[in-house]
Design a protein around this motif. Structure first.
Motif, PDB file in Angstrom:
ATOM      1  N   VAL A 115       0.839  -1.203   0.000  1.00  0.00           N
ATOM      2  CA  VAL A 115       0.000   0.000   0.000  1.00  0.00           C
ATOM      3  C   VAL A 115       0.877   1.257   0.000  1.00  0.00           C
ATOM      4  O   VAL A 115       1.700   1.452   0.896  1.00  0.00           O
ATOM      5  N   ILE A 116       0.692   2.065  -1.043  1.00  0.00           N
ATOM      6  CA  ILE A 116       1.326   3.388  -1.114  1.00  0.00           C
ATOM      7  C   ILE A 116       0.267   4.408  -0.726  1.00  0.00           C
ATOM      8  O   ILE A 116      -0.808   4.439  -1.318  1.00  0.00           O
ATOM      9  N   GLU A 117       0.550   5.223   0.276  1.00  0.00           N
ATOM     10  CA  GLU A 117      -0.342   6.341   0.593  1.00  0.00           C
ATOM     11  C   GLU A 117       0.180   7.599  -0.094  1.00  0.00           C
ATOM     12  O   GLU A 117       1.302   8.022   0.182  1.00  0.00           O
ATOM     13  N   ASP A 118      -0.621   8.178  -0.962  1.00  0.00           N
ATOM     14  CA  ASP A 118      -0.265   9.463  -1.545  1.00  0.00           C
ATOM     15  C   ASP A 118      -0.875  10.548  -0.661  1.00  0.00           C
ATOM     16  O   ASP A 118      -2.094  10.722  -0.624  1.00  0.00           O
ATOM     17  N   CYS A 119       0.005  11.234   0.065  1.00  0.00           N
ATOM     18  CA  CYS A 119      -0.429  12.255   1.035  1.00  0.00           C
ATOM     19  C   CYS A 119      -0.161  13.660   0.524  1.00  0.00           C
ATOM     20  O   CYS A 119      -0.052  14.598   1.325  1.00  0.00           O
ATOM     21  N   ALA A 120      -0.039  13.822  -0.791  1.00  0.00           N
ATOM     22  CA  ALA A 120       0.269  15.150  -1.348  1.00  0.00           C
ATOM     23  C   ALA A 120      -0.754  16.189  -0.902  1.00  0.00           C
ATOM     24  O   ALA A 120      -0.446  17.363  -0.757  1.00  0.00           O
ATOM     25  N   GLN A 121      -2.000  15.736  -0.689  1.00  0.00           N
ATOM     26  CA  GLN A 121      -3.056  16.658  -0.258  1.00  0.00           C
ATOM     27  C   GLN A 121      -3.415  16.429   1.205  1.00  0.00           C
ATOM     28  O   GLN A 121      -4.453  16.908   1.667  1.00  0.00           O
ATOM     29  N   ALA A 122      -2.607  15.665   1.920  1.00  0.00           N
ATOM     30  CA  ALA A 122      -3.051  15.196   3.240  1.00  0.00           C
ATOM     31  C   ALA A 122      -1.936  15.251   4.280  1.00  0.00           C
ATOM     32  O   ALA A 122      -1.453  14.230   4.754  1.00  0.00           O
ATOM     33  N   PHE A 123      -1.542  16.459   4.651  1.00  0.00           N
ATOM     34  CA  PHE A 123      -0.574  16.646   5.738  1.00  0.00           C
ATOM     35  C   PHE A 123      -1.354  16.777   7.046  1.00  0.00           C
ATOM     36  O   PHE A 123      -2.247  17.623   7.170  1.00  0.00           O
ATOM     37  N   GLY A 124      -0.991  15.964   8.001  1.00  0.00           N
ATOM     38  CA  GLY A 124      -1.546  16.167   9.340  1.00  0.00           C
ATOM     39  C   GLY A 124      -2.995  15.750   9.494  1.00  0.00           C
ATOM     40  O   GLY A 124      -3.647  16.134  10.463  1.00  0.00           O
ATOM     41  N   CYS A 125      -3.532  14.961   8.573  1.00  0.00           N
ATOM     42  CA  CYS A 125      -4.869  14.385   8.777  1.00  0.00           C
ATOM     43  C   CYS A 125      -4.675  13.107   9.576  1.00  0.00           C
ATOM     44  O   CYS A 125      -3.608  12.507   9.537  1.00  0.00           O
ATOM     45  N   THR A 126      -5.730  12.672  10.255  1.00  0.00           N
ATOM     46  CA  THR A 126      -5.544  11.438  11.010  1.00  0.00           C
ATOM     47  C   THR A 126      -6.642  10.421  10.721  1.00  0.00           C
ATOM     48  O   THR A 126      -7.776  10.777  10.375  1.00  0.00           O
ATOM     49  N   HIS A 127      -6.240   9.170  10.882  1.00  0.00           N
ATOM     50  CA  HIS A 127      -7.152   8.027  10.809  1.00  0.00           C
ATOM     51  C   HIS A 127      -6.916   7.236  12.083  1.00  0.00           C
ATOM     52  O   HIS A 127      -5.797   6.787  12.328  1.00  0.00           O
ATOM     53  N   ARG A 128      -7.942   7.107  12.913  1.00  0.00           N
ATOM     54  CA  ARG A 128      -7.786   6.494  14.226  1.00  0.00           C
ATOM     55  C   ARG A 128      -6.568   7.077  14.964  1.00  0.00           C
ATOM     56  O   ARG A 128      -5.707   6.345  15.472  1.00  0.00           O
ATOM     57  N   SER A 129      -6.493   8.378  14.959  1.00  0.00           N
ATOM     58  CA  SER A 129      -5.445   9.142  15.657  1.00  0.00           C
ATOM     59  C   SER A 129      -4.037   8.957  15.094  1.00  0.00           C
ATOM     60  O   SER A 129      -3.069   9.476  15.649  1.00  0.00           O
ATOM     61  N   ARG A 130      -3.896   8.219  13.998  1.00  0.00           N
ATOM     62  CA  ARG A 130      -2.575   8.126  13.351  1.00  0.00           C
ATOM     63  C   ARG A 130      -2.563   9.026  12.127  1.00  0.00           C
ATOM     64  O   ARG A 130      -3.518   9.063  11.365  1.00  0.00           O
ATOM     65  N   LYS A 131      -1.429   9.704  11.936  1.00  0.00           N
ATOM     66  CA  LYS A 131      -1.354  10.585  10.773  1.00  0.00           C
ATOM     67  C   LYS A 131      -1.359   9.768   9.482  1.00  0.00           C
ATOM     68  O   LYS A 131      -0.765   8.681   9.428  1.00  0.00           O
ATOM     69  N   THR A 132      -2.019  10.303   8.461  1.00  0.00           N
ATOM     70  CA  THR A 132      -1.919   9.691   7.147  1.00  0.00           C
ATOM     71  C   THR A 132      -0.443   9.681   6.754  1.00  0.00           C
ATOM     72  O   THR A 132       0.299  10.607   7.083  1.00  0.00           O
ATOM     73  N   GLY A 133      -0.037   8.614   6.078  1.00  0.00           N
ATOM     74  CA  GLY A 133       1.379   8.454   5.736  1.00  0.00           C
ATOM     75  C   GLY A 133       2.088   7.511   6.683  1.00  0.00           C
ATOM     76  O   GLY A 133       3.257   7.186   6.477  1.00  0.00           O
ATOM     77  N   THR A 134       1.377   7.075   7.742  1.00  0.00           N
ATOM     78  CA  THR A 134       1.999   6.126   8.686  1.00  0.00           C
ATOM     79  C   THR A 134       1.217   4.808   8.715  1.00  0.00           C
ATOM     80  O   THR A 134       1.444   3.974   9.590  1.00  0.00           O
ATOM     81  N   ILE A 135       0.316   4.616   7.769  1.00  0.00           N
ATOM     82  CA  ILE A 135      -0.579   3.458   7.833  1.00  0.00           C
ATOM     83  C   ILE A 135      -0.182   2.386   6.805  1.00  0.00           C
ATOM     84  O   ILE A 135      -0.115   1.199   7.126  1.00  0.00           O
ATOM     85  N   GLY A 136       0.090   2.796   5.582  1.00  0.00           N
ATOM     86  CA  GLY A 136       0.485   1.845   4.541  1.00  0.00           C
ATOM     87  C   GLY A 136       1.951   1.459   4.655  1.00  0.00           C
ATOM     88  O   GLY A 136       2.602   1.719   5.666  1.00  0.00           O
ATOM     89  N   ASP A 137       2.478   0.844   3.588  1.00  0.00           N
ATOM     90  CA  ASP A 137       3.887   0.420   3.599  1.00  0.00           C
ATOM     91  C   ASP A 137       4.827   1.590   3.360  1.00  0.00           C
ATOM     92  O   ASP A 137       5.873   1.688   3.997  1.00  0.00           O
ATOM     93  N   VAL A 138       4.452   2.434   2.409  1.00  0.00           N
ATOM     94  CA  VAL A 138       5.266   3.607   2.085  1.00  0.00           C
ATOM     95  C   VAL A 138       4.306   4.756   1.795  1.00  0.00           C
ATOM     96  O   VAL A 138       3.124   4.528   1.526  1.00  0.00           O
ATOM     97  N   ALA A 139       4.828   5.988   1.842  1.00  0.00           N
ATOM     98  CA  ALA A 139       3.963   7.133   1.525  1.00  0.00           C
ATOM     99  C   ALA A 139       4.766   8.211   0.820  1.00  0.00           C
ATOM    100  O   ALA A 139       6.003   8.247   0.915  1.00  0.00           O
ATOM    101  N   CYS A 140       4.053   9.059   0.095  1.00  0.00           N
ATOM    102  CA  CYS A 140       4.709  10.161  -0.604  1.00  0.00           C
ATOM    103  C   CYS A 140       3.914  11.449  -0.408  1.00  0.00           C
ATOM    104  O   CYS A 140       2.702  11.415  -0.183  1.00  0.00           O
ATOM    105  N   TYR A 141       4.639  12.554  -0.486  1.00  0.00           N
ATOM    106  CA  TYR A 141       4.071  13.892  -0.272  1.00  0.00           C
ATOM    107  C   TYR A 141       4.582  14.822  -1.355  1.00  0.00           C
ATOM    108  O   TYR A 141       5.653  14.600  -1.913  1.00  0.00           O
ATOM    109  N   SER A 142       3.814  15.891  -1.587  1.00  0.00           N
ATOM    110  CA  SER A 142       4.269  16.957  -2.478  1.00  0.00           C
ATOM    111  C   SER A 142       4.464  18.227  -1.663  1.00  0.00           C
ATOM    112  O   SER A 142       3.711  18.497  -0.729  1.00  0.00           O
ATOM    113  N   LEU A 143       5.477  18.995  -2.045  1.00  0.00           N
ATOM    114  CA  LEU A 143       5.725  20.303  -1.426  1.00  0.00           C
ATOM    115  C   LEU A 143       5.528  21.419  -2.449  1.00  0.00           C
ATOM    116  O   LEU A 143       6.097  22.496  -2.327  1.00  0.00           O
TER     117      LEU A 143
END
Ligand SMILES: *Cc1c(COP(=O)(O)O)cnc(C)c1O
Length: 383
Positions: A150-178
């Motif tokens: 599972v790749i989480e694309d968090c380009a639009q999702a900084f600091g959102c949470t799912h069950r109190s965990r930030k997006t980007g910490t749930i799948g295997d790897v994650a990516c963000y855009s700046l």
């Protein structure tokens, strides 16, 4: 229109230090701005391994490459997301397979994913679109059942949470855009994160022309001479997607500002919700259970035909070319079950006709958000 400043003394001070140091690229040091940014971002999430990159698209591509897939492997992507999500699958020699979405949010659904599983499925990219965390319980369950990464694309999702965990910490790897429009920015830039050292190492090789400049004390292989020739040591295929020190300096200064930016975004969301809350034919965004969004843009459902969503990937010209030629842009044959045709993902297509999004960037003038909301309201009422 940008009216509220998002950059200040902190960014300027860091940039001054970079310029005075005379070193604008990151090099191999772990004490420069880029490495400090990686360390701080890793603590903020938290994630063990963080890699700064030159753009979000590069981060998506690096995330795909970090999984060590084979040419022709299938990666399940949301039908509706920016094209930067599926093109990186193509450029890694894999085949994007589009899954249908929840028409309310345009976010990939567990049901949509399950319908697209084949013996070649290896991974799924989940985009937390709009800064709304996807329904990760269901999605992770399907992924684990079918052995998908599972790749989480968090380009639009900084600091959102799912069950109190930030997006980007749930799948295997994650990516963000700046990139400029995102929750924090260095104009252009990207981030790859994971807790898996093997994925991190592959990501470094891929984004650094195969050179193993690993951080975090991970041991790098040493090159040995061949036929009397000393070699530099390129241990994998790769591009140069390195983040520059100028980018590292700016985005390091942005991390502490995230809470304030989130507050500004929330104030804009309140304006939209107040303007559109009781308008017949208009539905406000609704976050999934156990999630806390941090809106990147705010999606509203409007009467059919008044929508303006333009990101159904497989309808784009380049996918239509792949469909005609029955191969990806890189020449990988498309298996018969992969069809980039209108009607392929009916929920995404129906949703697109009813979806308008309103930008809520931290720099946006509240009055312009109110005007956009009122335009949407007036059109819905005129129907
Ligand atoms: C912005 C964005 C990207 C790509 O980022 P760039 O920095 O513009 O290359 C990827 N995925 C999503 C969901 C995005 O919103």
């Amino acid at each position: 229109m940008a009216t509220t400043p998002c950059f200040g003394r902190e960014e300027l001070e860091n940039l001054r230090q970079v310029i005075e140091s005379g070193q604008l690229w990151r090099g191999t040091s772990r004490t420069n701005f880029t490495a400090r940014f990686e360390d701080e971002f890793g603590k903020w999430l938290p994630r063990k391994y963080v890699l700064g990159l030159s753009s979000g698209t590069c981060a998506d591509e690096t995330a795909v490459a970090s999984l060590g897939l084979e040419p022709g492997d299938e990666v399940i992507c949301p039908a509706s997301a920016p094209i930067f999500v599926s093109f990186p699958v193509v450029s890694c020699g894999c085949v994007p397979v589009f899954a249908d979405v929840d028409p309310r949010s345009m976010i990939i659904s567990a049901e949509g994913i399950e319908k697209r599983i084949t013996p070649r499925s290896r991974a799924v990219i989940v985009v937390h679109l709009w800064g709304q965390p996807a329904p990760m319980d269901e999605i992770m369950a399907v992924a684990r059942k079918h052995n998908l990464k599972v790749i989480e694309d968090c380009a639009q999702a900084f600091g959102c949470t799912h069950r109190s965990r930030k997006t980007g910490t749930i799948g295997d790897v994650a990516c963000y855009s700046l990139q400029q429009s995102k929750h924090m920015t260095s104009g252009e830039g990207g981030i790859f994160v994971t807790d898996d050292p093997e994925a991190y190492k592959r990501a470094v090789l891929f984004s650094n022309c195969g050179m193993p400049w690993y951080g975090y004390g991970l041991e790098a292989p040493k090159s040995t001479p061949l036929a009397g020739f000393t070699r530099r040591g390129h241990f994998g295929f790769g591009h140069n997607y390195r983040m520059s020190e100028l980018q590292g300096a700016v985005c390091l200064a942005q991390i502490p500002k995230l809470p304030e930016f989130a507050e500004r975004r929330k104030a804009l969301v309140h304006i939209i919700e107040a303007e559109l809350g009781n308008v017949p034919g208009v539905e406000l965004a609704q976050a999934y259970p156990n999630t806390v969004p941090n809106y990147w843009a705010y999606p509203v459902r409007v009467p059919a035909g008044q929508g303006a969503y333009v990101e159904i990937n497989y309808l784009e010209e380049e996918y239509q070319k792949m469909q005609r030629e029955r191969r990806t842009s890189l020449g990988i044959p498309l298996p018969a079950h992969v069809q980039y045709v209108p009607g392929a993902c009916p929920n995404a297509e129906a949703g697109a006709k009813c979806l308008r999004s309103i930008g809520v960037h931290q720099a946006t003038d509240p009055e312009s958000v109110r005007q956009t909301a009122r335009t949407i309201r007036d059109r819905a009422l005129a129907k």
